[in-house]
Design a protein around this motif. Structure first.
Motif, mmCIF file in Angstrom:
data_model
loop_
_atom_site.group_PDB
_atom_site.id
_atom_site.type_symbol
_atom_site.label_atom_id
_atom_site.label_comp_id
_atom_site.label_asym_id
_atom_site.label_seq_id
_atom_site.Cartn_x
_atom_site.Cartn_y
_atom_site.Cartn_z
ATOM 1 N N LEU A 98 35.754 85.556 62.764
ATOM 2 C CA LEU A 98 35.002 85.222 61.200
ATOM 3 C C LEU A 98 36.325 85.421 60.175
ATOM 4 C CD1 LEU A 98 31.940 87.023 61.674
ATOM 5 C CD2 LEU A 98 32.163 84.715 61.643
ATOM 6 N N LYS B 46 8.199 90.758 52.466
ATOM 7 C CA LYS B 46 9.317 91.526 52.824
ATOM 8 C C LYS B 46 9.304 91.501 54.382
ATOM 9 C CE LYS B 46 11.510 95.869 52.599
ATOM 10 N NZ LYS B 46 10.971 97.424 52.153
ATOM 11 N N ILE B 49 10.212 88.088 55.837
ATOM 12 C CA ILE B 49 11.598 87.668 55.801
ATOM 13 C C ILE B 49 12.361 88.584 57.080
ATOM 14 C CG2 ILE B 49 13.937 88.167 54.730
ATOM 15 C CD1 ILE B 49 12.483 87.534 52.011
ATOM 16 N N ILE B 53 14.876 87.441 59.890
ATOM 17 C CA ILE B 53 16.095 87.888 60.323
ATOM 18 C C ILE B 53 15.912 88.165 61.882
ATOM 19 C CG2 ILE B 53 17.572 90.082 60.061
ATOM 20 C CD1 ILE B 53 16.619 90.026 57.285
ATOM 21 N N VAL B 56 16.803 85.128 63.895
ATOM 22 C CA VAL B 56 18.118 84.677 63.790
ATOM 23 C C VAL B 56 18.754 85.505 64.951
ATOM 24 C CG1 VAL B 56 20.085 84.144 62.526
ATOM 25 C CG2 VAL B 56 17.836 83.775 61.459
ATOM 26 N N LEU B 60 20.942 83.931 68.148
ATOM 27 C CA LEU B 60 22.187 84.403 68.486
ATOM 28 C C LEU B 60 22.136 84.842 70.012
ATOM 29 C CD1 LEU B 60 23.073 85.602 65.010
ATOM 30 C CD2 LEU B 60 24.374 83.393 66.303
ATOM 31 N N TYR B 65 25.610 85.693 72.173
ATOM 32 C CA TYR B 65 26.178 86.772 71.152
ATOM 33 C C TYR B 65 25.680 88.196 71.518
ATOM 34 C CZ TYR B 65 28.417 82.663 69.044
ATOM 35 O OH TYR B 65 28.865 81.459 69.032
ATOM 36 N N ILE B 74 27.964 92.588 60.188
ATOM 37 C CA ILE B 74 27.446 92.370 59.066
ATOM 38 C C ILE B 74 27.833 93.628 57.979
ATOM 39 C CG2 ILE B 74 24.974 92.125 57.917
ATOM 40 C CD1 ILE B 74 24.509 90.238 60.083
ATOM 41 N N LEU C 32 28.540 81.347 65.132
ATOM 42 C CA LEU C 32 28.400 82.684 64.895
ATOM 43 C C LEU C 32 28.418 82.917 63.383
ATOM 44 C CD1 LEU C 32 28.634 85.571 65.471
ATOM 45 C CD2 LEU C 32 30.847 85.493 65.736
ATOM 46 N N ARG C 33 29.351 82.169 62.662
ATOM 47 C CA ARG C 33 29.348 82.186 61.217
ATOM 48 C C ARG C 33 27.995 82.041 60.509
ATOM 49 N NH1 ARG C 33 33.693 82.452 57.676
ATOM 50 N NH2 ARG C 33 35.117 81.967 59.904
ATOM 51 N N GLY C 35 25.031 81.995 61.540
ATOM 52 C CA GLY C 35 24.043 82.955 62.162
ATOM 53 C C GLY C 35 24.339 84.003 61.021
ATOM 54 N N VAL C 36 25.437 84.664 60.966
ATOM 55 C CA VAL C 36 25.866 85.704 60.279
ATOM 56 C C VAL C 36 25.529 85.373 58.824
ATOM 57 C CG1 VAL C 36 27.743 87.131 59.179
ATOM 58 C CG2 VAL C 36 27.324 86.715 61.710
ATOM 59 N N GLU C 37 25.964 84.349 58.339
ATOM 60 C CA GLU C 37 25.565 84.112 57.014
ATOM 61 C C GLU C 37 24.155 83.901 56.376
ATOM 62 O OE1 GLU C 37 28.270 80.706 56.081
ATOM 63 O OE2 GLU C 37 29.951 81.988 55.867
ATOM 64 N N ARG C 38 23.506 83.275 57.432
ATOM 65 C CA ARG C 38 21.987 83.013 57.258
ATOM 66 C C ARG C 38 21.159 84.474 57.418
ATOM 67 N NH1 ARG C 38 19.692 79.930 61.459
ATOM 68 N NH2 ARG C 38 17.289 80.022 61.707
ATOM 69 N N ILE C 39 21.884 85.399 58.315
ATOM 70 C CA ILE C 39 21.259 86.781 58.115
ATOM 71 C C ILE C 39 21.509 87.407 56.787
ATOM 72 C CG2 ILE C 39 21.170 89.284 59.041
ATOM 73 C CD1 ILE C 39 21.779 87.529 61.784
ATOM 74 N N GLU C 40 22.702 87.207 56.284
ATOM 75 C CA GLU C 40 23.024 87.696 55.176
ATOM 76 C C GLU C 40 22.320 87.375 53.902
ATOM 77 O OE1 GLU C 40 27.406 88.992 55.894
ATOM 78 O OE2 GLU C 40 27.243 87.047 55.203
ATOM 79 N N LEU C 42 19.148 86.159 53.880
ATOM 80 C CA LEU C 42 17.869 86.696 54.302
ATOM 81 C C LEU C 42 17.861 88.174 53.823
ATOM 82 C CD1 LEU C 42 17.060 85.044 57.702
ATOM 83 C CD2 LEU C 42 15.951 84.491 55.476
ATOM 84 N N GLU C 43 18.867 88.936 54.285
ATOM 85 C CA GLU C 43 18.681 90.341 53.813
ATOM 86 C C GLU C 43 18.936 90.273 52.285
ATOM 87 O OE1 GLU C 43 21.548 92.547 55.874
ATOM 88 O OE2 GLU C 43 20.409 92.687 57.447
ATOM 89 N N GLU C 45 17.555 88.308 50.077
ATOM 90 C CA GLU C 45 16.159 88.190 49.706
ATOM 91 C C GLU C 45 15.255 89.137 49.745
ATOM 92 O OE1 GLU C 45 13.973 84.407 50.653
ATOM 93 O OE2 GLU C 45 15.829 83.952 51.505
ATOM 94 N N LYS C 46 15.459 89.954 50.965
ATOM 95 C CA LYS C 46 14.712 91.052 51.421
ATOM 96 C C LYS C 46 14.798 92.112 50.491
ATOM 97 C CE LYS C 46 14.149 94.305 55.352
ATOM 98 N NZ LYS C 46 14.904 94.394 56.723
#
Lengths: 101, 101, 101, 101
Positions: A98, B46, B49, B53, B56, B60, B65, B74, C32-33, C35-40, C42-43, C45-46
């Motif tokens: 990354l 919440k 969401i 998460i 996802v 992965l 992963y 993260i 990987l990137r 997935g990570v960005e999608r999680i970020e 969503l977090e 938003e959360k």
DNA sequence: GAACTTATGTCGGTGC
DNA sequence: GCACCGACATAAGTTC
């Protein structure tokens, strides 16, 4: 405490709770109470140790150490060295993937 | 607001709760209920969401992963790069001091 | 994706990493990137919703409500009414057994 | 282990780390190590007590008690009786306001 | 997958 | 006024 006296044959059969039921309830109560109190004593002890731990952290902090880092160190030391190294290595791989260099 | 109508002179003066008190209670109830329901709706969102998460992560994971490592990544990415490097450097210092090389 | 160019036959056979390996690594990186960005996202938003919830609590608090109690209420409302009553009833039984009346 | 030997005048002045710095580092290391080990010992003790507590819960559970309820009871017993009753009363008020009867 | 423990973040309070 | 402290709440990790 238990029971002498109240076993002596109640004439009043209109009671909806029998002596036997009361006895069982009492026994159960004492069983429960004993367990609860034992847990409470143990939790006090546990809290005492928790306070001791807090003291050590405070002491280290006042000497200039960073407690958060120390917590991480302690977590790492809990692991088997090989596992720890494997974990660190995987983390490095992901960081590289990354661009976190 | 509301309340018009039922204020019309209760004959029964023996009641211990006045109309006025009821009104306030009702208003308060609705205020409370509204807040509670709003919170519940938001918590559902919440949770939704949170489930996304989780999905996802599962995805992965199924691709090979390691989710634990991803969580660490993260967490690291949340930090400002300089802070992150300072933290990593301090951790390395402490590790060296304790022979965790 | 990307990658055009580096596939063109490297003359330098001394490289210890093949093009194929690089490709796979790149693909994996992007996977990987992503997935990570999608999680970020969503977090984030959360977190936004979490802030909204906090706002509602603050509002209620400023109107005189006790937030701790509201949290308990919300926890109770999450349960099925029958389950809730069963739980409350059991709690009462235990309280009685321990003289917490 | 500490220090005998390395104080004996290194001829090699090209070293970028001075003896004095090494001494401080060693002292600091030992300070840190001591704290860390003390914390680890205390955490072990704490864990032992935690296990004891778990045992008591298991025992009670095997006798038919509900451990979740017991945890609630213990939480309630931690409070001052007056506080507890005030809390319970407020909870009842809120429940009534929301029709949770 | 549920529950318990530990860690981290946040907020209100208090001292310098 | 800022920074530390404890309490509370949430999140993460661990265990059964």
């Amino acid at each position: 405490m238990s029971g002498i006296g109240h076993n002596s044959a109640p004439a009043d059969v209109t009671l909806s709770v029998t002596d036997d039921q009361l006895d069982r309830a009492n026994v159960a109560s004492e069983e429960l109470r004993g367990g609860v109190e034992r847990i409470e004593r143990l939790e006090e002890e546990k809290k005492g140790i928790g306070d001791d731990i807090k003291d050590v952290y405070s002491e280290l902090k006042s000497k200039g150490y960073d407690t958060k880092t120390i917590r991480k160190i302690i977590a790492l030391r809990k692991m088997k060295p090989d596992d720890r190294r494997a974990m660190e290595s995987m983390l490095d791989t992901y960081k590289a993937a990354l661009g976190m260099d």
